[in-house]
Design a protein around this motif. Structure first.
Motif, short mmCIF file in Angstrom:
data_model
loop_
_atom_site.label_atom_id
_atom_site.label_comp_id
_atom_site.label_asym_id
_atom_site.label_seq_id
_atom_site.Cartn_x
_atom_site.Cartn_y
_atom_site.Cartn_z
N THR A 162 0.92 -1.48 -0.22
CA THR A 162 0.06 -0.15 0.03
C THR A 162 0.55 1.35 0.24
O THR A 162 1.67 1.30 0.33
N VAL A 163 0.85 2.45 -0.70
CA VAL A 163 1.71 3.49 -1.32
C VAL A 163 1.24 4.34 0.06
O VAL A 163 0.36 4.97 -0.25
N LEU A 164 1.82 4.66 0.92
CA LEU A 164 2.14 5.53 2.37
C LEU A 164 2.67 6.39 2.16
O LEU A 164 3.38 6.86 1.27
N PRO A 165 2.34 7.59 2.91
CA PRO A 165 3.20 8.93 2.48
C PRO A 165 4.97 8.79 2.48
O PRO A 165 5.01 9.07 1.46
N ASP A 166 5.01 7.87 3.55
CA ASP A 166 6.24 7.52 4.08
C ASP A 166 7.32 6.75 2.55
O ASP A 166 7.89 6.87 2.32
N LEU A 167 6.18 6.30 1.63
CA LEU A 167 7.00 5.27 -0.10
C LEU A 167 6.66 6.73 -0.88
O LEU A 167 6.90 5.62 -2.60
N ALA A 168 5.80 7.47 -0.38
CA ALA A 168 5.02 7.65 -2.14
C ALA A 168 6.08 8.66 -2.77
O ALA A 168 7.80 9.24 -3.11
N GLY A 169 5.48 8.18 -4.11
CA GLY A 169 6.64 8.77 -5.56
C GLY A 169 7.54 7.87 -5.77
O GLY A 169 8.73 7.62 -6.70
N ARG A 170 8.05 6.47 -5.04
CA ARG A 170 9.05 6.00 -4.62
C ARG A 170 8.11 4.11 -5.30
O ARG A 170 9.06 3.09 -4.83
N VAL A 171 7.09 3.64 -5.15
CA VAL A 171 6.65 2.96 -5.81
C VAL A 171 6.39 2.58 -6.85
O VAL A 171 5.34 3.41 -7.88
N LEU A 172 7.06 1.83 -7.54
CA LEU A 172 6.92 1.46 -8.78
C LEU A 172 5.63 0.57 -9.65
O LEU A 172 5.23 0.20 -8.35
N PRO A 173 5.51 0.50 -10.56
CA PRO A 173 4.46 -0.03 -11.03
C PRO A 173 4.69 -1.76 -10.83
O PRO A 173 5.74 -2.24 -10.81
N GLY A 174 3.97 -2.58 -10.26
CA GLY A 174 3.81 -3.57 -9.86
C GLY A 174 3.25 -5.10 -10.57
O GLY A 174 2.48 -4.35 -11.73
N ARG A 175 3.33 -6.52 -9.89
CA ARG A 175 1.88 -7.52 -10.52
C ARG A 175 2.17 -8.11 -9.40
O ARG A 175 2.02 -8.72 -8.42
N ASP A 176 0.50 -8.64 -9.55
CA ASP A 176 -0.39 -9.47 -8.12
C ASP A 176 -0.05 -11.00 -9.32
O ASP A 176 -1.05 -10.77 -10.89
N PHE A 177 0.19 -11.51 -9.05
CA PHE A 177 0.17 -13.22 -9.57
C PHE A 177 -0.71 -14.29 -8.65
O PHE A 177 -0.61 -15.47 -9.12
N VAL A 178 -0.51 -13.19 -7.87
CA VAL A 178 -2.45 -14.31 -6.57
C VAL A 178 -3.68 -14.42 -7.78
O VAL A 178 -4.54 -15.05 -7.64
N ASN A 179 -4.02 -12.80 -8.20
CA ASN A 179 -4.73 -12.16 -9.03
C ASN A 179 -4.56 -12.34 -10.39
O ASN A 179 -5.34 -12.13 -11.12
N ASN A 180 -3.55 -12.80 -11.35
CA ASN A 180 -3.06 -12.73 -12.27
C ASN A 180 -3.33 -10.85 -13.10
O ASN A 180 -4.52 -11.15 -14.41
N ASP A 181 -2.50 -10.32 -12.09
CA ASP A 181 -3.47 -8.55 -12.61
C ASP A 181 -2.16 -7.92 -12.29
O ASP A 181 -1.20 -8.18 -11.77
N SER A 182 -2.33 -6.39 -12.51
CA SER A 182 -1.37 -5.44 -12.73
C SER A 182 -1.60 -4.96 -11.55
O SER A 182 -0.86 -3.87 -10.60
N ASN A 183 -2.33 -5.08 -10.28
CA ASN A 183 -2.86 -3.84 -9.00
C ASN A 183 -1.81 -4.88 -7.81
O ASN A 183 -3.21 -5.71 -7.19
N ALA A 184 -1.29 -4.62 -7.56
CA ALA A 184 0.34 -5.12 -6.64
C ALA A 184 -0.32 -4.23 -5.16
O ALA A 184 0.60 -4.26 -4.46
N ALA A 185 -1.90 -3.65 -4.79
CA ALA A 185 -1.87 -3.79 -3.65
C ALA A 185 -1.85 -4.85 -2.94
O ALA A 185 -2.53 -5.61 -2.72
N ASP A 186 -1.65 -3.78 -1.64
CA ASP A 186 -1.67 -5.21 -0.22
C ASP A 186 -3.45 -5.26 0.21
O ASP A 186 -3.73 -3.99 0.75
N ASP A 187 -3.48 -5.92 0.65
CA ASP A 187 -4.87 -6.30 1.11
C ASP A 187 -4.73 -7.19 2.85
O ASP A 187 -5.87 -8.29 2.90
#
Length: 567
Positions: free
Chosen positions: A143-168
């Motif tokens: 999850t992109v928090l303010p402490d990580l803002a601007g430094r999280v690259l586009p990721g990959r989700d291999f659980v759901n096979n999509d490009s949304n690597a958000a943390d659940d």
């Protein structure tokens, strides 16, 4: 005693040469010698002539200088002799340095004992990372928090096979924070690599579990995206050819794979940490013992790191993040600091630096040749390529022949093909500041009036080569003289109509402007040293306080005595 042994850190400058005593007097056995640094304008023997006047205990040549050790009671005479030599550019005491630890202002930093234990705060004086360094967090997503803002690259989700690597789940976000939360931003915690970028790779679901096949895909994909470090705060009890092949692929691409030893409190190997190509991390306490729940085994656990670290959850709230899952990103963050140095070290070099420089700890749960990670020692142990090319350095500010006052910000440029070790600022030959991290900047506290000062930069590259630059400035901390002439005297009554007063100012370095103040407010300005101001008395109250002030070209201000008029 090694008279030239210096502790890395902020140099202390400005210690005056002192002492005295008869030349030729032998030093007492318990009297320490004093090391002088003698800067040379050209290659010349300055030690021989000096030995005819004082006792030279030892000397050692340097690039553009020589160090000379003399008895403490002969320092003044030695300095006098050396300064009279036309080949000598300057004489100064060799100074003792202290460790320069960085203390960020993040609210939870005071709870981050691991940072101080492992000397990450000392390593920050050399580097805080680089945006060119990519750390893959193969986990539950980020999850992109303010402490990580601007430094999280586009990721990959291999659980759901999509490009949304958000943390659940939250685990991956805490892992990323330990590695790379921005430091010194008054938010959350201070991660270890403040400027490196995070590549989120989701291979674990909301329940914190995932298949070896997804993990293997995540490792391979991370390597393909150019990850320098791959963090695996996960694992299982079974070995796997699939995981071994994925790790081999990533290491072949130049990535360093780091994995958690596991939290079962057992010696049985945990995978992928136990794969030889992976750097396996166990969890150590604040007293350098093993947490009881950390897996162990000197045949497969490679290094230890703090196992409980504050971290932000998905909602930004800071909590204690414990486990080898927390120790692993700690090591990954330190590895990222090493990866950010120039020239960029290979993954194998980083791994060797981490393990061979580690602080030895008691017990048999990790190899005797390793220990608990030590960030400052790891940085210092990186090999430096043979380097005969000096750095390039110059001033950004202040400008040449500038007028300066008060505390002045001095900014420097420094570049090198290998890397800059430090930049020193000197004022009339005395070191007044040291900076080790770009952009190089110093706060110089000036003193005196109308005093010409030669500022110097002394820049060292990682190979020990030195470059210098100088700039002449004038220090002026004294305001101009100013007086008010004409108009009613102070205490005058029945003041009517328009009255005129003249402000006349002078200063050695010039006057920039004079101003008229009525009742404490500036009503008129004039760019010059003398001006006749009109005071329209009817526009003010029954009592007027009239005053003039002047600014010199350095920015100093001085007021003439105020006059009070009554209408």
């Amino acid at each position: 005693m090694n008279l030239r042994a210096l502790t890395v850190g902020l140099l202390v400058g400005g210690i005056a040469l002192a002492g005295g005593g008869p030349a030729g007097a032998a030093p007492a056995e318990d009297e320490a010698a004093v090391s002088l640094i003698v800067g040379l304008r050209a290659d010349a023997d300055v030690v021989g002539p000096l030995e005819r006047r004082v006792d030279v205990v030892a000397s050692e040549p340097m690039v553009g200088a020589v160090t000379v050790d003399v008895p403490a009671d002969q320092v003044a005479e030695a300095a006098e002799v050396l300064r009279a030599d036309p080949a000598v550019a300057y004489v100064e005491r060799d100074q003792v340095a202290r460790i320069a630890a960085v203390s960020p202002d993040d609210p939870a930093f005071r709870h981050q004992w691991g940072i101080r234990k492992t000397r990450v705060d000392t390593a920050w004086a050399t580097t805080r990372g680089s945006a060119a360094t990519i750390v893959a967090v193969v986990d539950t997503g980020v999850t992109v928090l303010p402490d990580l803002a601007g430094r999280v690259l586009p990721g990959r989700d291999f659980v759901n096979n999509d490009s949304n690597a958000a943390d659940d789940q939250g685990h991956g976000t805490m892992t990323a924070g330990v590695i790379a939360a921005r430091g010194d931003n008054r938010t959350g915690i201070a991660g270890i690599c403040w400027t490196c970028r995070i590549l989120p790779v989701k291979v674990l679901g909301a329940k914190g579990s995932g298949s070896y096949s997804d993990i293997a895909q995540g490792v391979r994909w991370s390597a393909d995206q150019g990850a320098d470090i791959i963090n695996l705060s996960l694992g299982g009890a079974s070995d796997s050819r699939l995981l071994r092949d994925a790790v081999a692929y990533a290491t072949g691409k130049g990535a360093l794979v780091i994995a958690a030893a596991g939290n079962n409190g057992k010696s049985a190997p945990h995978y992928p940490a136990a794969i030889p190509a992976v750097l396996a991390v166990g969890a150590s306490t604040s007293t350098d013992s093993r947490y009881s729940w950390s897996n162990y085994g000197r045949s497969w656990v490679d290094i230890a790191a703090p196992g409980c670290n504050p971290a932000q959850g998905r909602n930004g709230v800071v909590g204690n993040f414990c486990g080898t899952s927390s120790a692993t990103p700690f090591v990954a963050g330190v590895a990222a600091l090493l990866a950010a140095t120039t020239p960029t070290p290979a993954a194998a070099v980083i791994r060797t630096a981490l393990t061979t420089s580690a602080h030895g700890i008691a017990g048999t749960w990790i190899p005797a040749s390793s220990g608990r990670v030590d960030a400052a020692a790891a940085l210092a142990s990186l090999p430096v390529t043979d380097d005969s090319v000096p750095p390039v350095t110059s001033f950004r500010t202040p400008g040449g022949n500038a007028l300066v006052r008060g505390t002045v910000t001095v900014a420097a440029r420094a570049t090198d093909d290998i890397g800059i070790a430090k930049v020193q600022l000197l004022a009339d030959g005395v070191v007044v500041g040291t900076d080790r991290v770009a952009p190089y900047s110093f706060s110089w506290k000036t003193s005196g009036r109308g005093k010409a000062v030669t500022l110097g930069l002394r820049t060292y590259d990682r190979g020990g080569n030195i470059a210098a630059a100088t700039r002449r400035v004038t220090v002026d901390n004294w305001g101009p003289s100013v007086r008010m002439t004409g108009g009613p005297a102070g205490g005058s009554r029945h003041v009517r109509k328009t009255k005129y007063v003249t402000a006349t100012a002078s200063d050695t370095n010039g006057v920039s402007r004079v101003e008229l103040l009525v009742d404490g407010k500036v009503t008129q300005r004039y760019a010059g040293s003398s001006h006749k101001f009109a005071v329209q008395t009817w526009k003010h109250g029954a009592v007027l306080t009239v005053r003039v002030r002047a600014y010199d070209k350095a920015g100093n201000v001085r007021y003439a005595p105020a006059r009070k008029w009554y209408r």
